[in-house]
Design a protein around this motif. Structure first.
Motif, PDB file in Angstrom:
ATOM      1  N   GLU A 140       0.838  -1.203   0.000  1.00  0.00           N
ATOM      2  CA  GLU A 140       0.000   0.000   0.000  1.00  0.00           C
ATOM      3  C   GLU A 140       0.874   1.255   0.000  1.00  0.00           C
ATOM      4  OE1 GLU A 140      -3.322   0.229  -0.266  1.00  0.00           O
ATOM      5  OE2 GLU A 140      -3.479  -1.959  -0.422  1.00  0.00           O
TER       6      GLU A 140
ATOM      7  N   ARG B  17       1.930   1.863  -3.394  1.00  0.00           N
ATOM      8  CA  ARG B  17       0.814   2.417  -4.153  1.00  0.00           C
ATOM      9  C   ARG B  17       0.707   3.929  -3.873  1.00  0.00           C
ATOM     10  NH1 ARG B  17      -4.900   1.972  -4.502  1.00  0.00           N
ATOM     11  NH2 ARG B  17      -5.289   1.238  -2.399  1.00  0.00           N
TER      12      ARG B  17
ATOM     13  N   ALA C 164      -4.677   4.330   0.554  1.00  0.00           N
ATOM     14  CA  ALA C 164      -3.476   3.479   0.544  1.00  0.00           C
ATOM     15  C   ALA C 164      -2.506   3.945   1.629  1.00  0.00           C
ATOM     16  CB  ALA C 164      -2.806   3.529  -0.823  1.00  0.00           C
TER      17      ALA C 164
END
Ligand SMILES: Nc1ncnc2c1ncn2[C@@H]1O[C@H](COP(=O)(O)OP(=O)(O)OP(=O)(O)O)[C@@H](O)[C@H]1O
Ligand SMILES: [Mg+2]
Lengths: 445, 253
Positions: free
Chosen positions: A38, A41, A147
């Motif tokens: 995450e 991301r 995220a």
């Protein structure tokens, strides 16, 4: 975004910050891997930019230029400092999270009904080897801030109701930013999992205490089982230098109901994304929201209701009250997919501009791919009715008071939908207190 | 009670009141009649303090004070009450809320403590009985979805609650059936006393049969062109306003 993209210095800061805190983040090794994916991301996408359609009116520049840090531990906060945020006569279970950390001493979770779990999200992650930071059932969609939250989240509330159980009293979850140290961030995450036929009411209350700038980034995921009912009341009262971003994702199964009430009163800047996906037949969702920015506050509400299958119902109403140099944004998207025949949906947005310098951009957005649906929508922007102002004055109410009463009455219809009197009174008073001359009328309601 | 001298007023540069002289002693009821557009509501609005009308000349003395220098809410607290020709609907503000705010504003203005909740509700119970309104109605938004007649009853209910010294009732009798008219009339009579005065703006003699005025004035093109006793209402009902042109000429000369 291309892989060769330059990583901005501020993103670098968050990569370093993650490296600094990773060891202390709750969860299994698997969930650490999830977090680090995450983080990647987030770092690739960066902070949302005004070039993105969804962020056209809201610039995160003030957030982006600062370097917020996770608080390793909470500043000491006494219950007394929170009294002002405890609605009078509210009988509720309570979770208090301070600077991103669950505070057991201030929380009150005794006497929960059998079959109902309410605990710290960090504990949930730590105690369950298979637990993931993000609920498997929910697709949070590509949002770099969610995220970021998944990577950094430290704590929050975890609620699980077994089939056929009822959370007997509302759960009041207060997330406090102490604001004692400069440039701190809270990354709070809540998850609610409601079993079949179960029911829960949860108040998510974000508050700020001190004078320092902070960033509160929050995510709530809710999986609402068959014929279950979730009432979520979100009260946002960040402090003057609080930057608040929060996202809510609900997945609704067959015959389920979600009532979401949002009250945005605080913060320097607030961006709220409220999403519901109705994945099975006959689900029903209600989104009600009041935003009341004054001074130089900026409040942006984006909502999305996704009707995926037949016979579902959505009702959405937002009301904005804007004073001073405030800025408001409302974007309400209703998506009715091809298979969502017999959908019944209605969306309205009304805004009241109390000053020439206040500004609002409100847009209902309907995307309909089914042919047998009812979908209404309306949007108004107006000023106070001067005849009504004069009427009140002619009865003895002063100019400011008259304006405060009328402004308040505009929003009141939505406050009354909450259905929990102590909360209604609390929110009423909080709205009135923001309006010039309004305080005098708090007790009359 | 009130003394209006040479009052001139205009709206958006257009003269509407062109020199009104009117004297209303304590305890008297004066009726003001006159054709549509003659300036009756304008006069009433100016007395209540509506800002869109600009007073260009003249003065209004109320209980020895310069009325025109007070804000509308101060006038209300001093005991002036306007019964609106077209009462506004205010959804979301209940009648009770408005009245409590109004009663408390008055008390505060006079340095008195706020009204006690129980005492207030007793007052409400008593007064709604006089005007035939239900508790349910007064809990609703101000005039919200009220019929024309209900709105006028509500104006009288508010007047009874606020017990003004000077009531200016702008066509409170228009659009009422006979039962509602009697309610309105009895409300007005109930407050009639040596220390209160009333200005009744009306088109119809019917009201004046129930509330017999001390004087009747005819307003025409922004001036009072004729004054008389209650019998003037009969004359007007018979003859209409046809002879007013000559009256006006007489008033100007
Ligand atoms: N706000 C306003 N703007 C423009 N013109 C106005 C305004 N208020 C009143 N007028 C004009 O002033 C004149 C007098 O109006 P007013 O309402 O006082 O009459 P009235 O005697 O009360 O009539 P009615 O019997 O129809 O109620 C009319 O020509 C009206 O059009
Ligand atoms: Mg009129």
């Amino acid at each position: 975004m291309s892989a060769t993209q330059q990583i901005e210095p501020n993103i670098d800061h968050y990569l370093a910050e993650y490296a600094r805190v990773e060891r202390d983040l709750p969860g299994s090794d698997d969930s650490k891997r999830e977090r680090s994916a995450e983080l990647t991301r987030f770092s690739e996408a960066g902070f949302p930019s005004p070039r993105e359609e969804d962020w056209k009116y809201t610039s995160l520049q003030p957030v982006e230029k600062r370097r917020f840090e996770i608080s390793d531990e909470a500043e000491p906060v006494a219950l007394d400092e929170l009294r002002a945020f405890l609605p009078t006569d509210l009988d509720a279970h309570r979770i208090i999270v301070i600077d991103g950390h669950f505070n057991a001493a201030l929380s009150s979770l005794d006497e929960l009904p059998a079959g109902v779990t309410v605990r710290s999200f960090a504990d949930y992650l730590s105690d369950n080897a298979g637990a993931t930071v993000k609920a498997r059932e929910i697709d949070e969609e590509p949002g770099s801030l969610t995220a970021m939250n998944a990577a950094f989240c430290t704590d929050g509330a975890y609620v699980e109701t077994a089939a056929n159980t009822v959370l007997d009293k509302p759960l009041h979850v207060i997330s406090v930013a102490s604001g004692v140290r400069d440039e701190r961030m809270t990354q709070v995450r809540h998850r609610y999992v409601l079993g079949e036929n179960s029911q829960a009411t949860i108040i998510e209350h974000s508050v700020g205490l001190g004078s320092k700038a902070y960033f509160a980034n929050q995510v709530t995921e809710a999986v609402v089982g068959r014929n279950a009912q979730l009432t979520r009341i979100r009260i946002q009262q960040e402090s003057e230098r609080g930057y608040h971003v929060s996202s809510f994702f609900a997945q609704q199964r067959r015959d389920s109901r979600v009532f979401n009430h949002g009250f945005d009163l605080g913060g320097r800047l607030a961006r709220i994304d409220t999403n519901a996906r109705l994945v099975d037949h006959n689900a029903e969702v209600h989104f009600n929201g009041v935003y009341a920015p004054t001074g130089r506050q900026h409040m942006d509400n984006h909502t999305k209701i996704d009707h995926a299958t037949e016979h579902s119902v959505s009702r959405e109403q937002y009301k904005g009250v804007l004073a001073g140099h405030a800025r408001g944004v409302f974007n309400g998207k209703i998506l009715i997919q091809k298979d969502a025949q017999k959908t019944d949906s209605d969306l309205s947005s009304d805004a009241l501009l109390l000053s020439d310098n206040a500004e609002v951009d409100a847009k209902p957005e309907l995307e309909i791919y089914a042919d047998d649906v009812t979908a209404g929508h309306g949007s108004t922007v107006g000023q106070l009715d001067e005849d009504a102002v004069f009427y009140l004055k002619s009865r003895g109410v002063g100019e400011e008071g008259a304006r405060a009463i009328l402004t308040y009455s505009f929003a009141n219809a939505l406050v009354q939908k909450v259905g929990i009197e102590p909360i209604e009174r609390y929110v009423e008073a909080a709205i009135l207190a923001k309006l010039p001359g309004g305080r005098a009328y708090v007790d009359l309601a | 009670m009130i003394s209006i001298k040479n009052l001139h007023a205009e709206v958006e540069g257009k003269p509407i009141l062109r020199g009104i002289d009117l004297e209303i002693p304590d305890g008297e009821v004066h009726a003001i009649m006159g054709p549509n557009g003659s300036g009756k509501s304008t006069l009433a609005s100016i007395l209540a303090g509506r800002e869109e009308y600009e007073v260009t000349e003249g003065s209004v003395t109320y209980k020895g004070k310069e009325l025109l220098e007070l804000d509308p809410d101060e006038r209300a607290c001093e005991g002036v009450f306007l019964g609106f020709q077209y009462p506004v609907e205010i959804p979301g503000v209940s009648n009770l809320y408005l009245l409590r705010a109004a009663v408390n504003a008055r008390r505060k203005y006079h340095g008195e403590p706020e009204v006690d909740a129980v005492e207030f509700m007793q007052m409400v119970q008593e007064k709604i009985a006089h005007v035939g309104m239900s508790m349910d109605m007064v809990k609703r938004g101000v005039n919200e979805d009220f019929s024309g007649g209900e709105k006028k009853r509500n104006e009288i209910f508010q007047m009874l609650m606020l017990e003004p010294s000077l009531s200016v009732l702008d066509e409170t009798d228009s659009g009422l059936d006979i039962d509602a008219l009697k309610v309105v009339a009895s409300g007005i009579n109930r407050l009639r006393s040596p220390e209160r005065s009333t200005i009744l703006v009306t088109h119809y003699k019917r009201l004046l049969e129930h509330v017999v005025p001390d004087r009747v004035h005819v307003l025409y093109q922004g001036r009072i062109v004729r004054s008389g006793g209650p019998e003037l209402a009969d004359t007007l009902e018979e003859e209409g306003y046809a002879n007013l042109e000559t009256d006006e000429a007489a008033a100007t000369s």
